[in-house]
Design an enzyme around this catalytic site. Structure first.
Site, short mmCIF file in Angstrom:
data_model
loop_
_atom_site.label_atom_id
_atom_site.label_comp_id
_atom_site.label_asym_id
_atom_site.label_seq_id
_atom_site.Cartn_x
_atom_site.Cartn_y
_atom_site.Cartn_z
N SER A 147 0.83 -1.21 0.00
CA SER A 147 0.00 0.00 0.00
C SER A 147 0.86 1.25 0.00
O SER A 147 1.95 1.27 0.58
CB SER A 147 -0.90 0.03 1.24
OG SER A 147 -1.60 1.25 1.33
N TYR A 160 -3.00 -0.94 9.90
CA TYR A 160 -2.98 -1.42 8.51
C TYR A 160 -1.65 -1.09 7.85
O TYR A 160 -1.03 -1.93 7.21
CB TYR A 160 -4.14 -0.76 7.75
CG TYR A 160 -4.17 -1.04 6.27
CD1 TYR A 160 -4.72 -2.23 5.78
CD2 TYR A 160 -3.69 -0.11 5.34
CE1 TYR A 160 -4.77 -2.48 4.42
CE2 TYR A 160 -3.73 -0.36 3.98
CZ TYR A 160 -4.27 -1.55 3.52
OH TYR A 160 -4.32 -1.79 2.17
#
Length: 254
Positions: A147, A160
């Site tokens: 990400s 996350y």
């Protein structure tokens, strides 16, 4: 013939979104694709049917992921399905894409949320790779979907981001060990992408414009944008790239 003809690929979390686009692109390039899913059989079958309708080869592969589930069971099921296609129990391409998002700042993230994020985004890929390597021939490809949050400050996605950063570190740590076998391992780091996971970022014209504005191209990524980068890393053309993170965010927050 496609560039991946004769190759077998496993794409985790391939029933929807980025995983679906990756599975479809690898199949279009000639690979036999295992369309992994955890719960949504209908969506995985839809992905598979789309591939077959367009002349590709694929099959759905059901296997829940996480600490309470067996990675060896996933590969046993993979081998069983490959035998039905008359294929040996080999895996040439592994794409660790399966994941989910739990928002949370330092004030509200819970131990359970943290454990679940680390389990799926870091622990599970580690053991999927561990069990893939004995069956992966020389020249194999491992691609981890991480990400853009690992590059930018994103305090509302704290755990996350930590989980994705751990996955990126795994990639770098393994690259040297896998080099003698000519197996490459790389990360693809998407930014805001038009998937169900990010629907809240584009479900109104105002939100879409705001989200698109983070990219230098002033648009939200389509899953195919990420799939094309992944397909390059799965191909022979990427043979001199390993241990790297490819930013596929459209220049988000530059």
């Amino acid at each position: 013939m496609g560039s991946l003809t004769g190759k077998t690929a496993l794409v985790t979390g391939a029933s929807r979104g980025i995983g679906r686009a990756i599975a479809q692109r690898l199949a279009a390039d000639g690979a036999l694709v295992a369309v992994h899913y955890g719960t949504n059989h209908a969506a995985a079958q839809e992905t598979t049917d789309h591939i077959i309708t367009n002349g590709g080869r694929a099959f759905p592969l059901h296997a829940p992921l996480g600490a309470s589930h067996s990675v060896t069971g996933l590969y046993a099921e993979l081998d069983s399905r490959l035998s039905q296609f008359g294929e040996p129990p080999a895996l040439h391409i592994l794409v660790n894409n399966a994941g989910f998002h739990i928002p949370g700042t330092i004030s509200d993230i819970t131990p359970d949320d943290f454990d679940r994020l680390i389990d799926i985004h870091a622990r599970t890929p580690l053991f999927l790779i561990q069990h893939a390597l004995p069956r992966m021939p020389s020249g194999g490809r491992i691609i981890n979907v991480t990400s853009v949050t690992t590059r930018i400050a994103h305090p509302t996605a704290l755990a996350y981001t930590m989980a994705k950063a751990a996955l990126q570190s795994l990639t770098q740590a393994l690259a040297k060990d896998l080099g003698p076998r000519r197996i490459t391992i790389n990360n693809v780091a998407p930014g805001y992408t038009r998937t169900d996971l990010n629907r809240h970022r584009w479900d109104t014209p105002e939100e879409e414009a705001k989200t698109a504005g983070h990219s230098v191209f002033n648009r939200i990524a389509d899953p195919s944008d990420i799939a094309d980068v992944t397909a390059f890393l799965a191909s022979h053309n990427s043979r001199w790239i390993t241990g790297q993170t490819i930013d596929a965010s459209g220049g988000t927050h530059l």
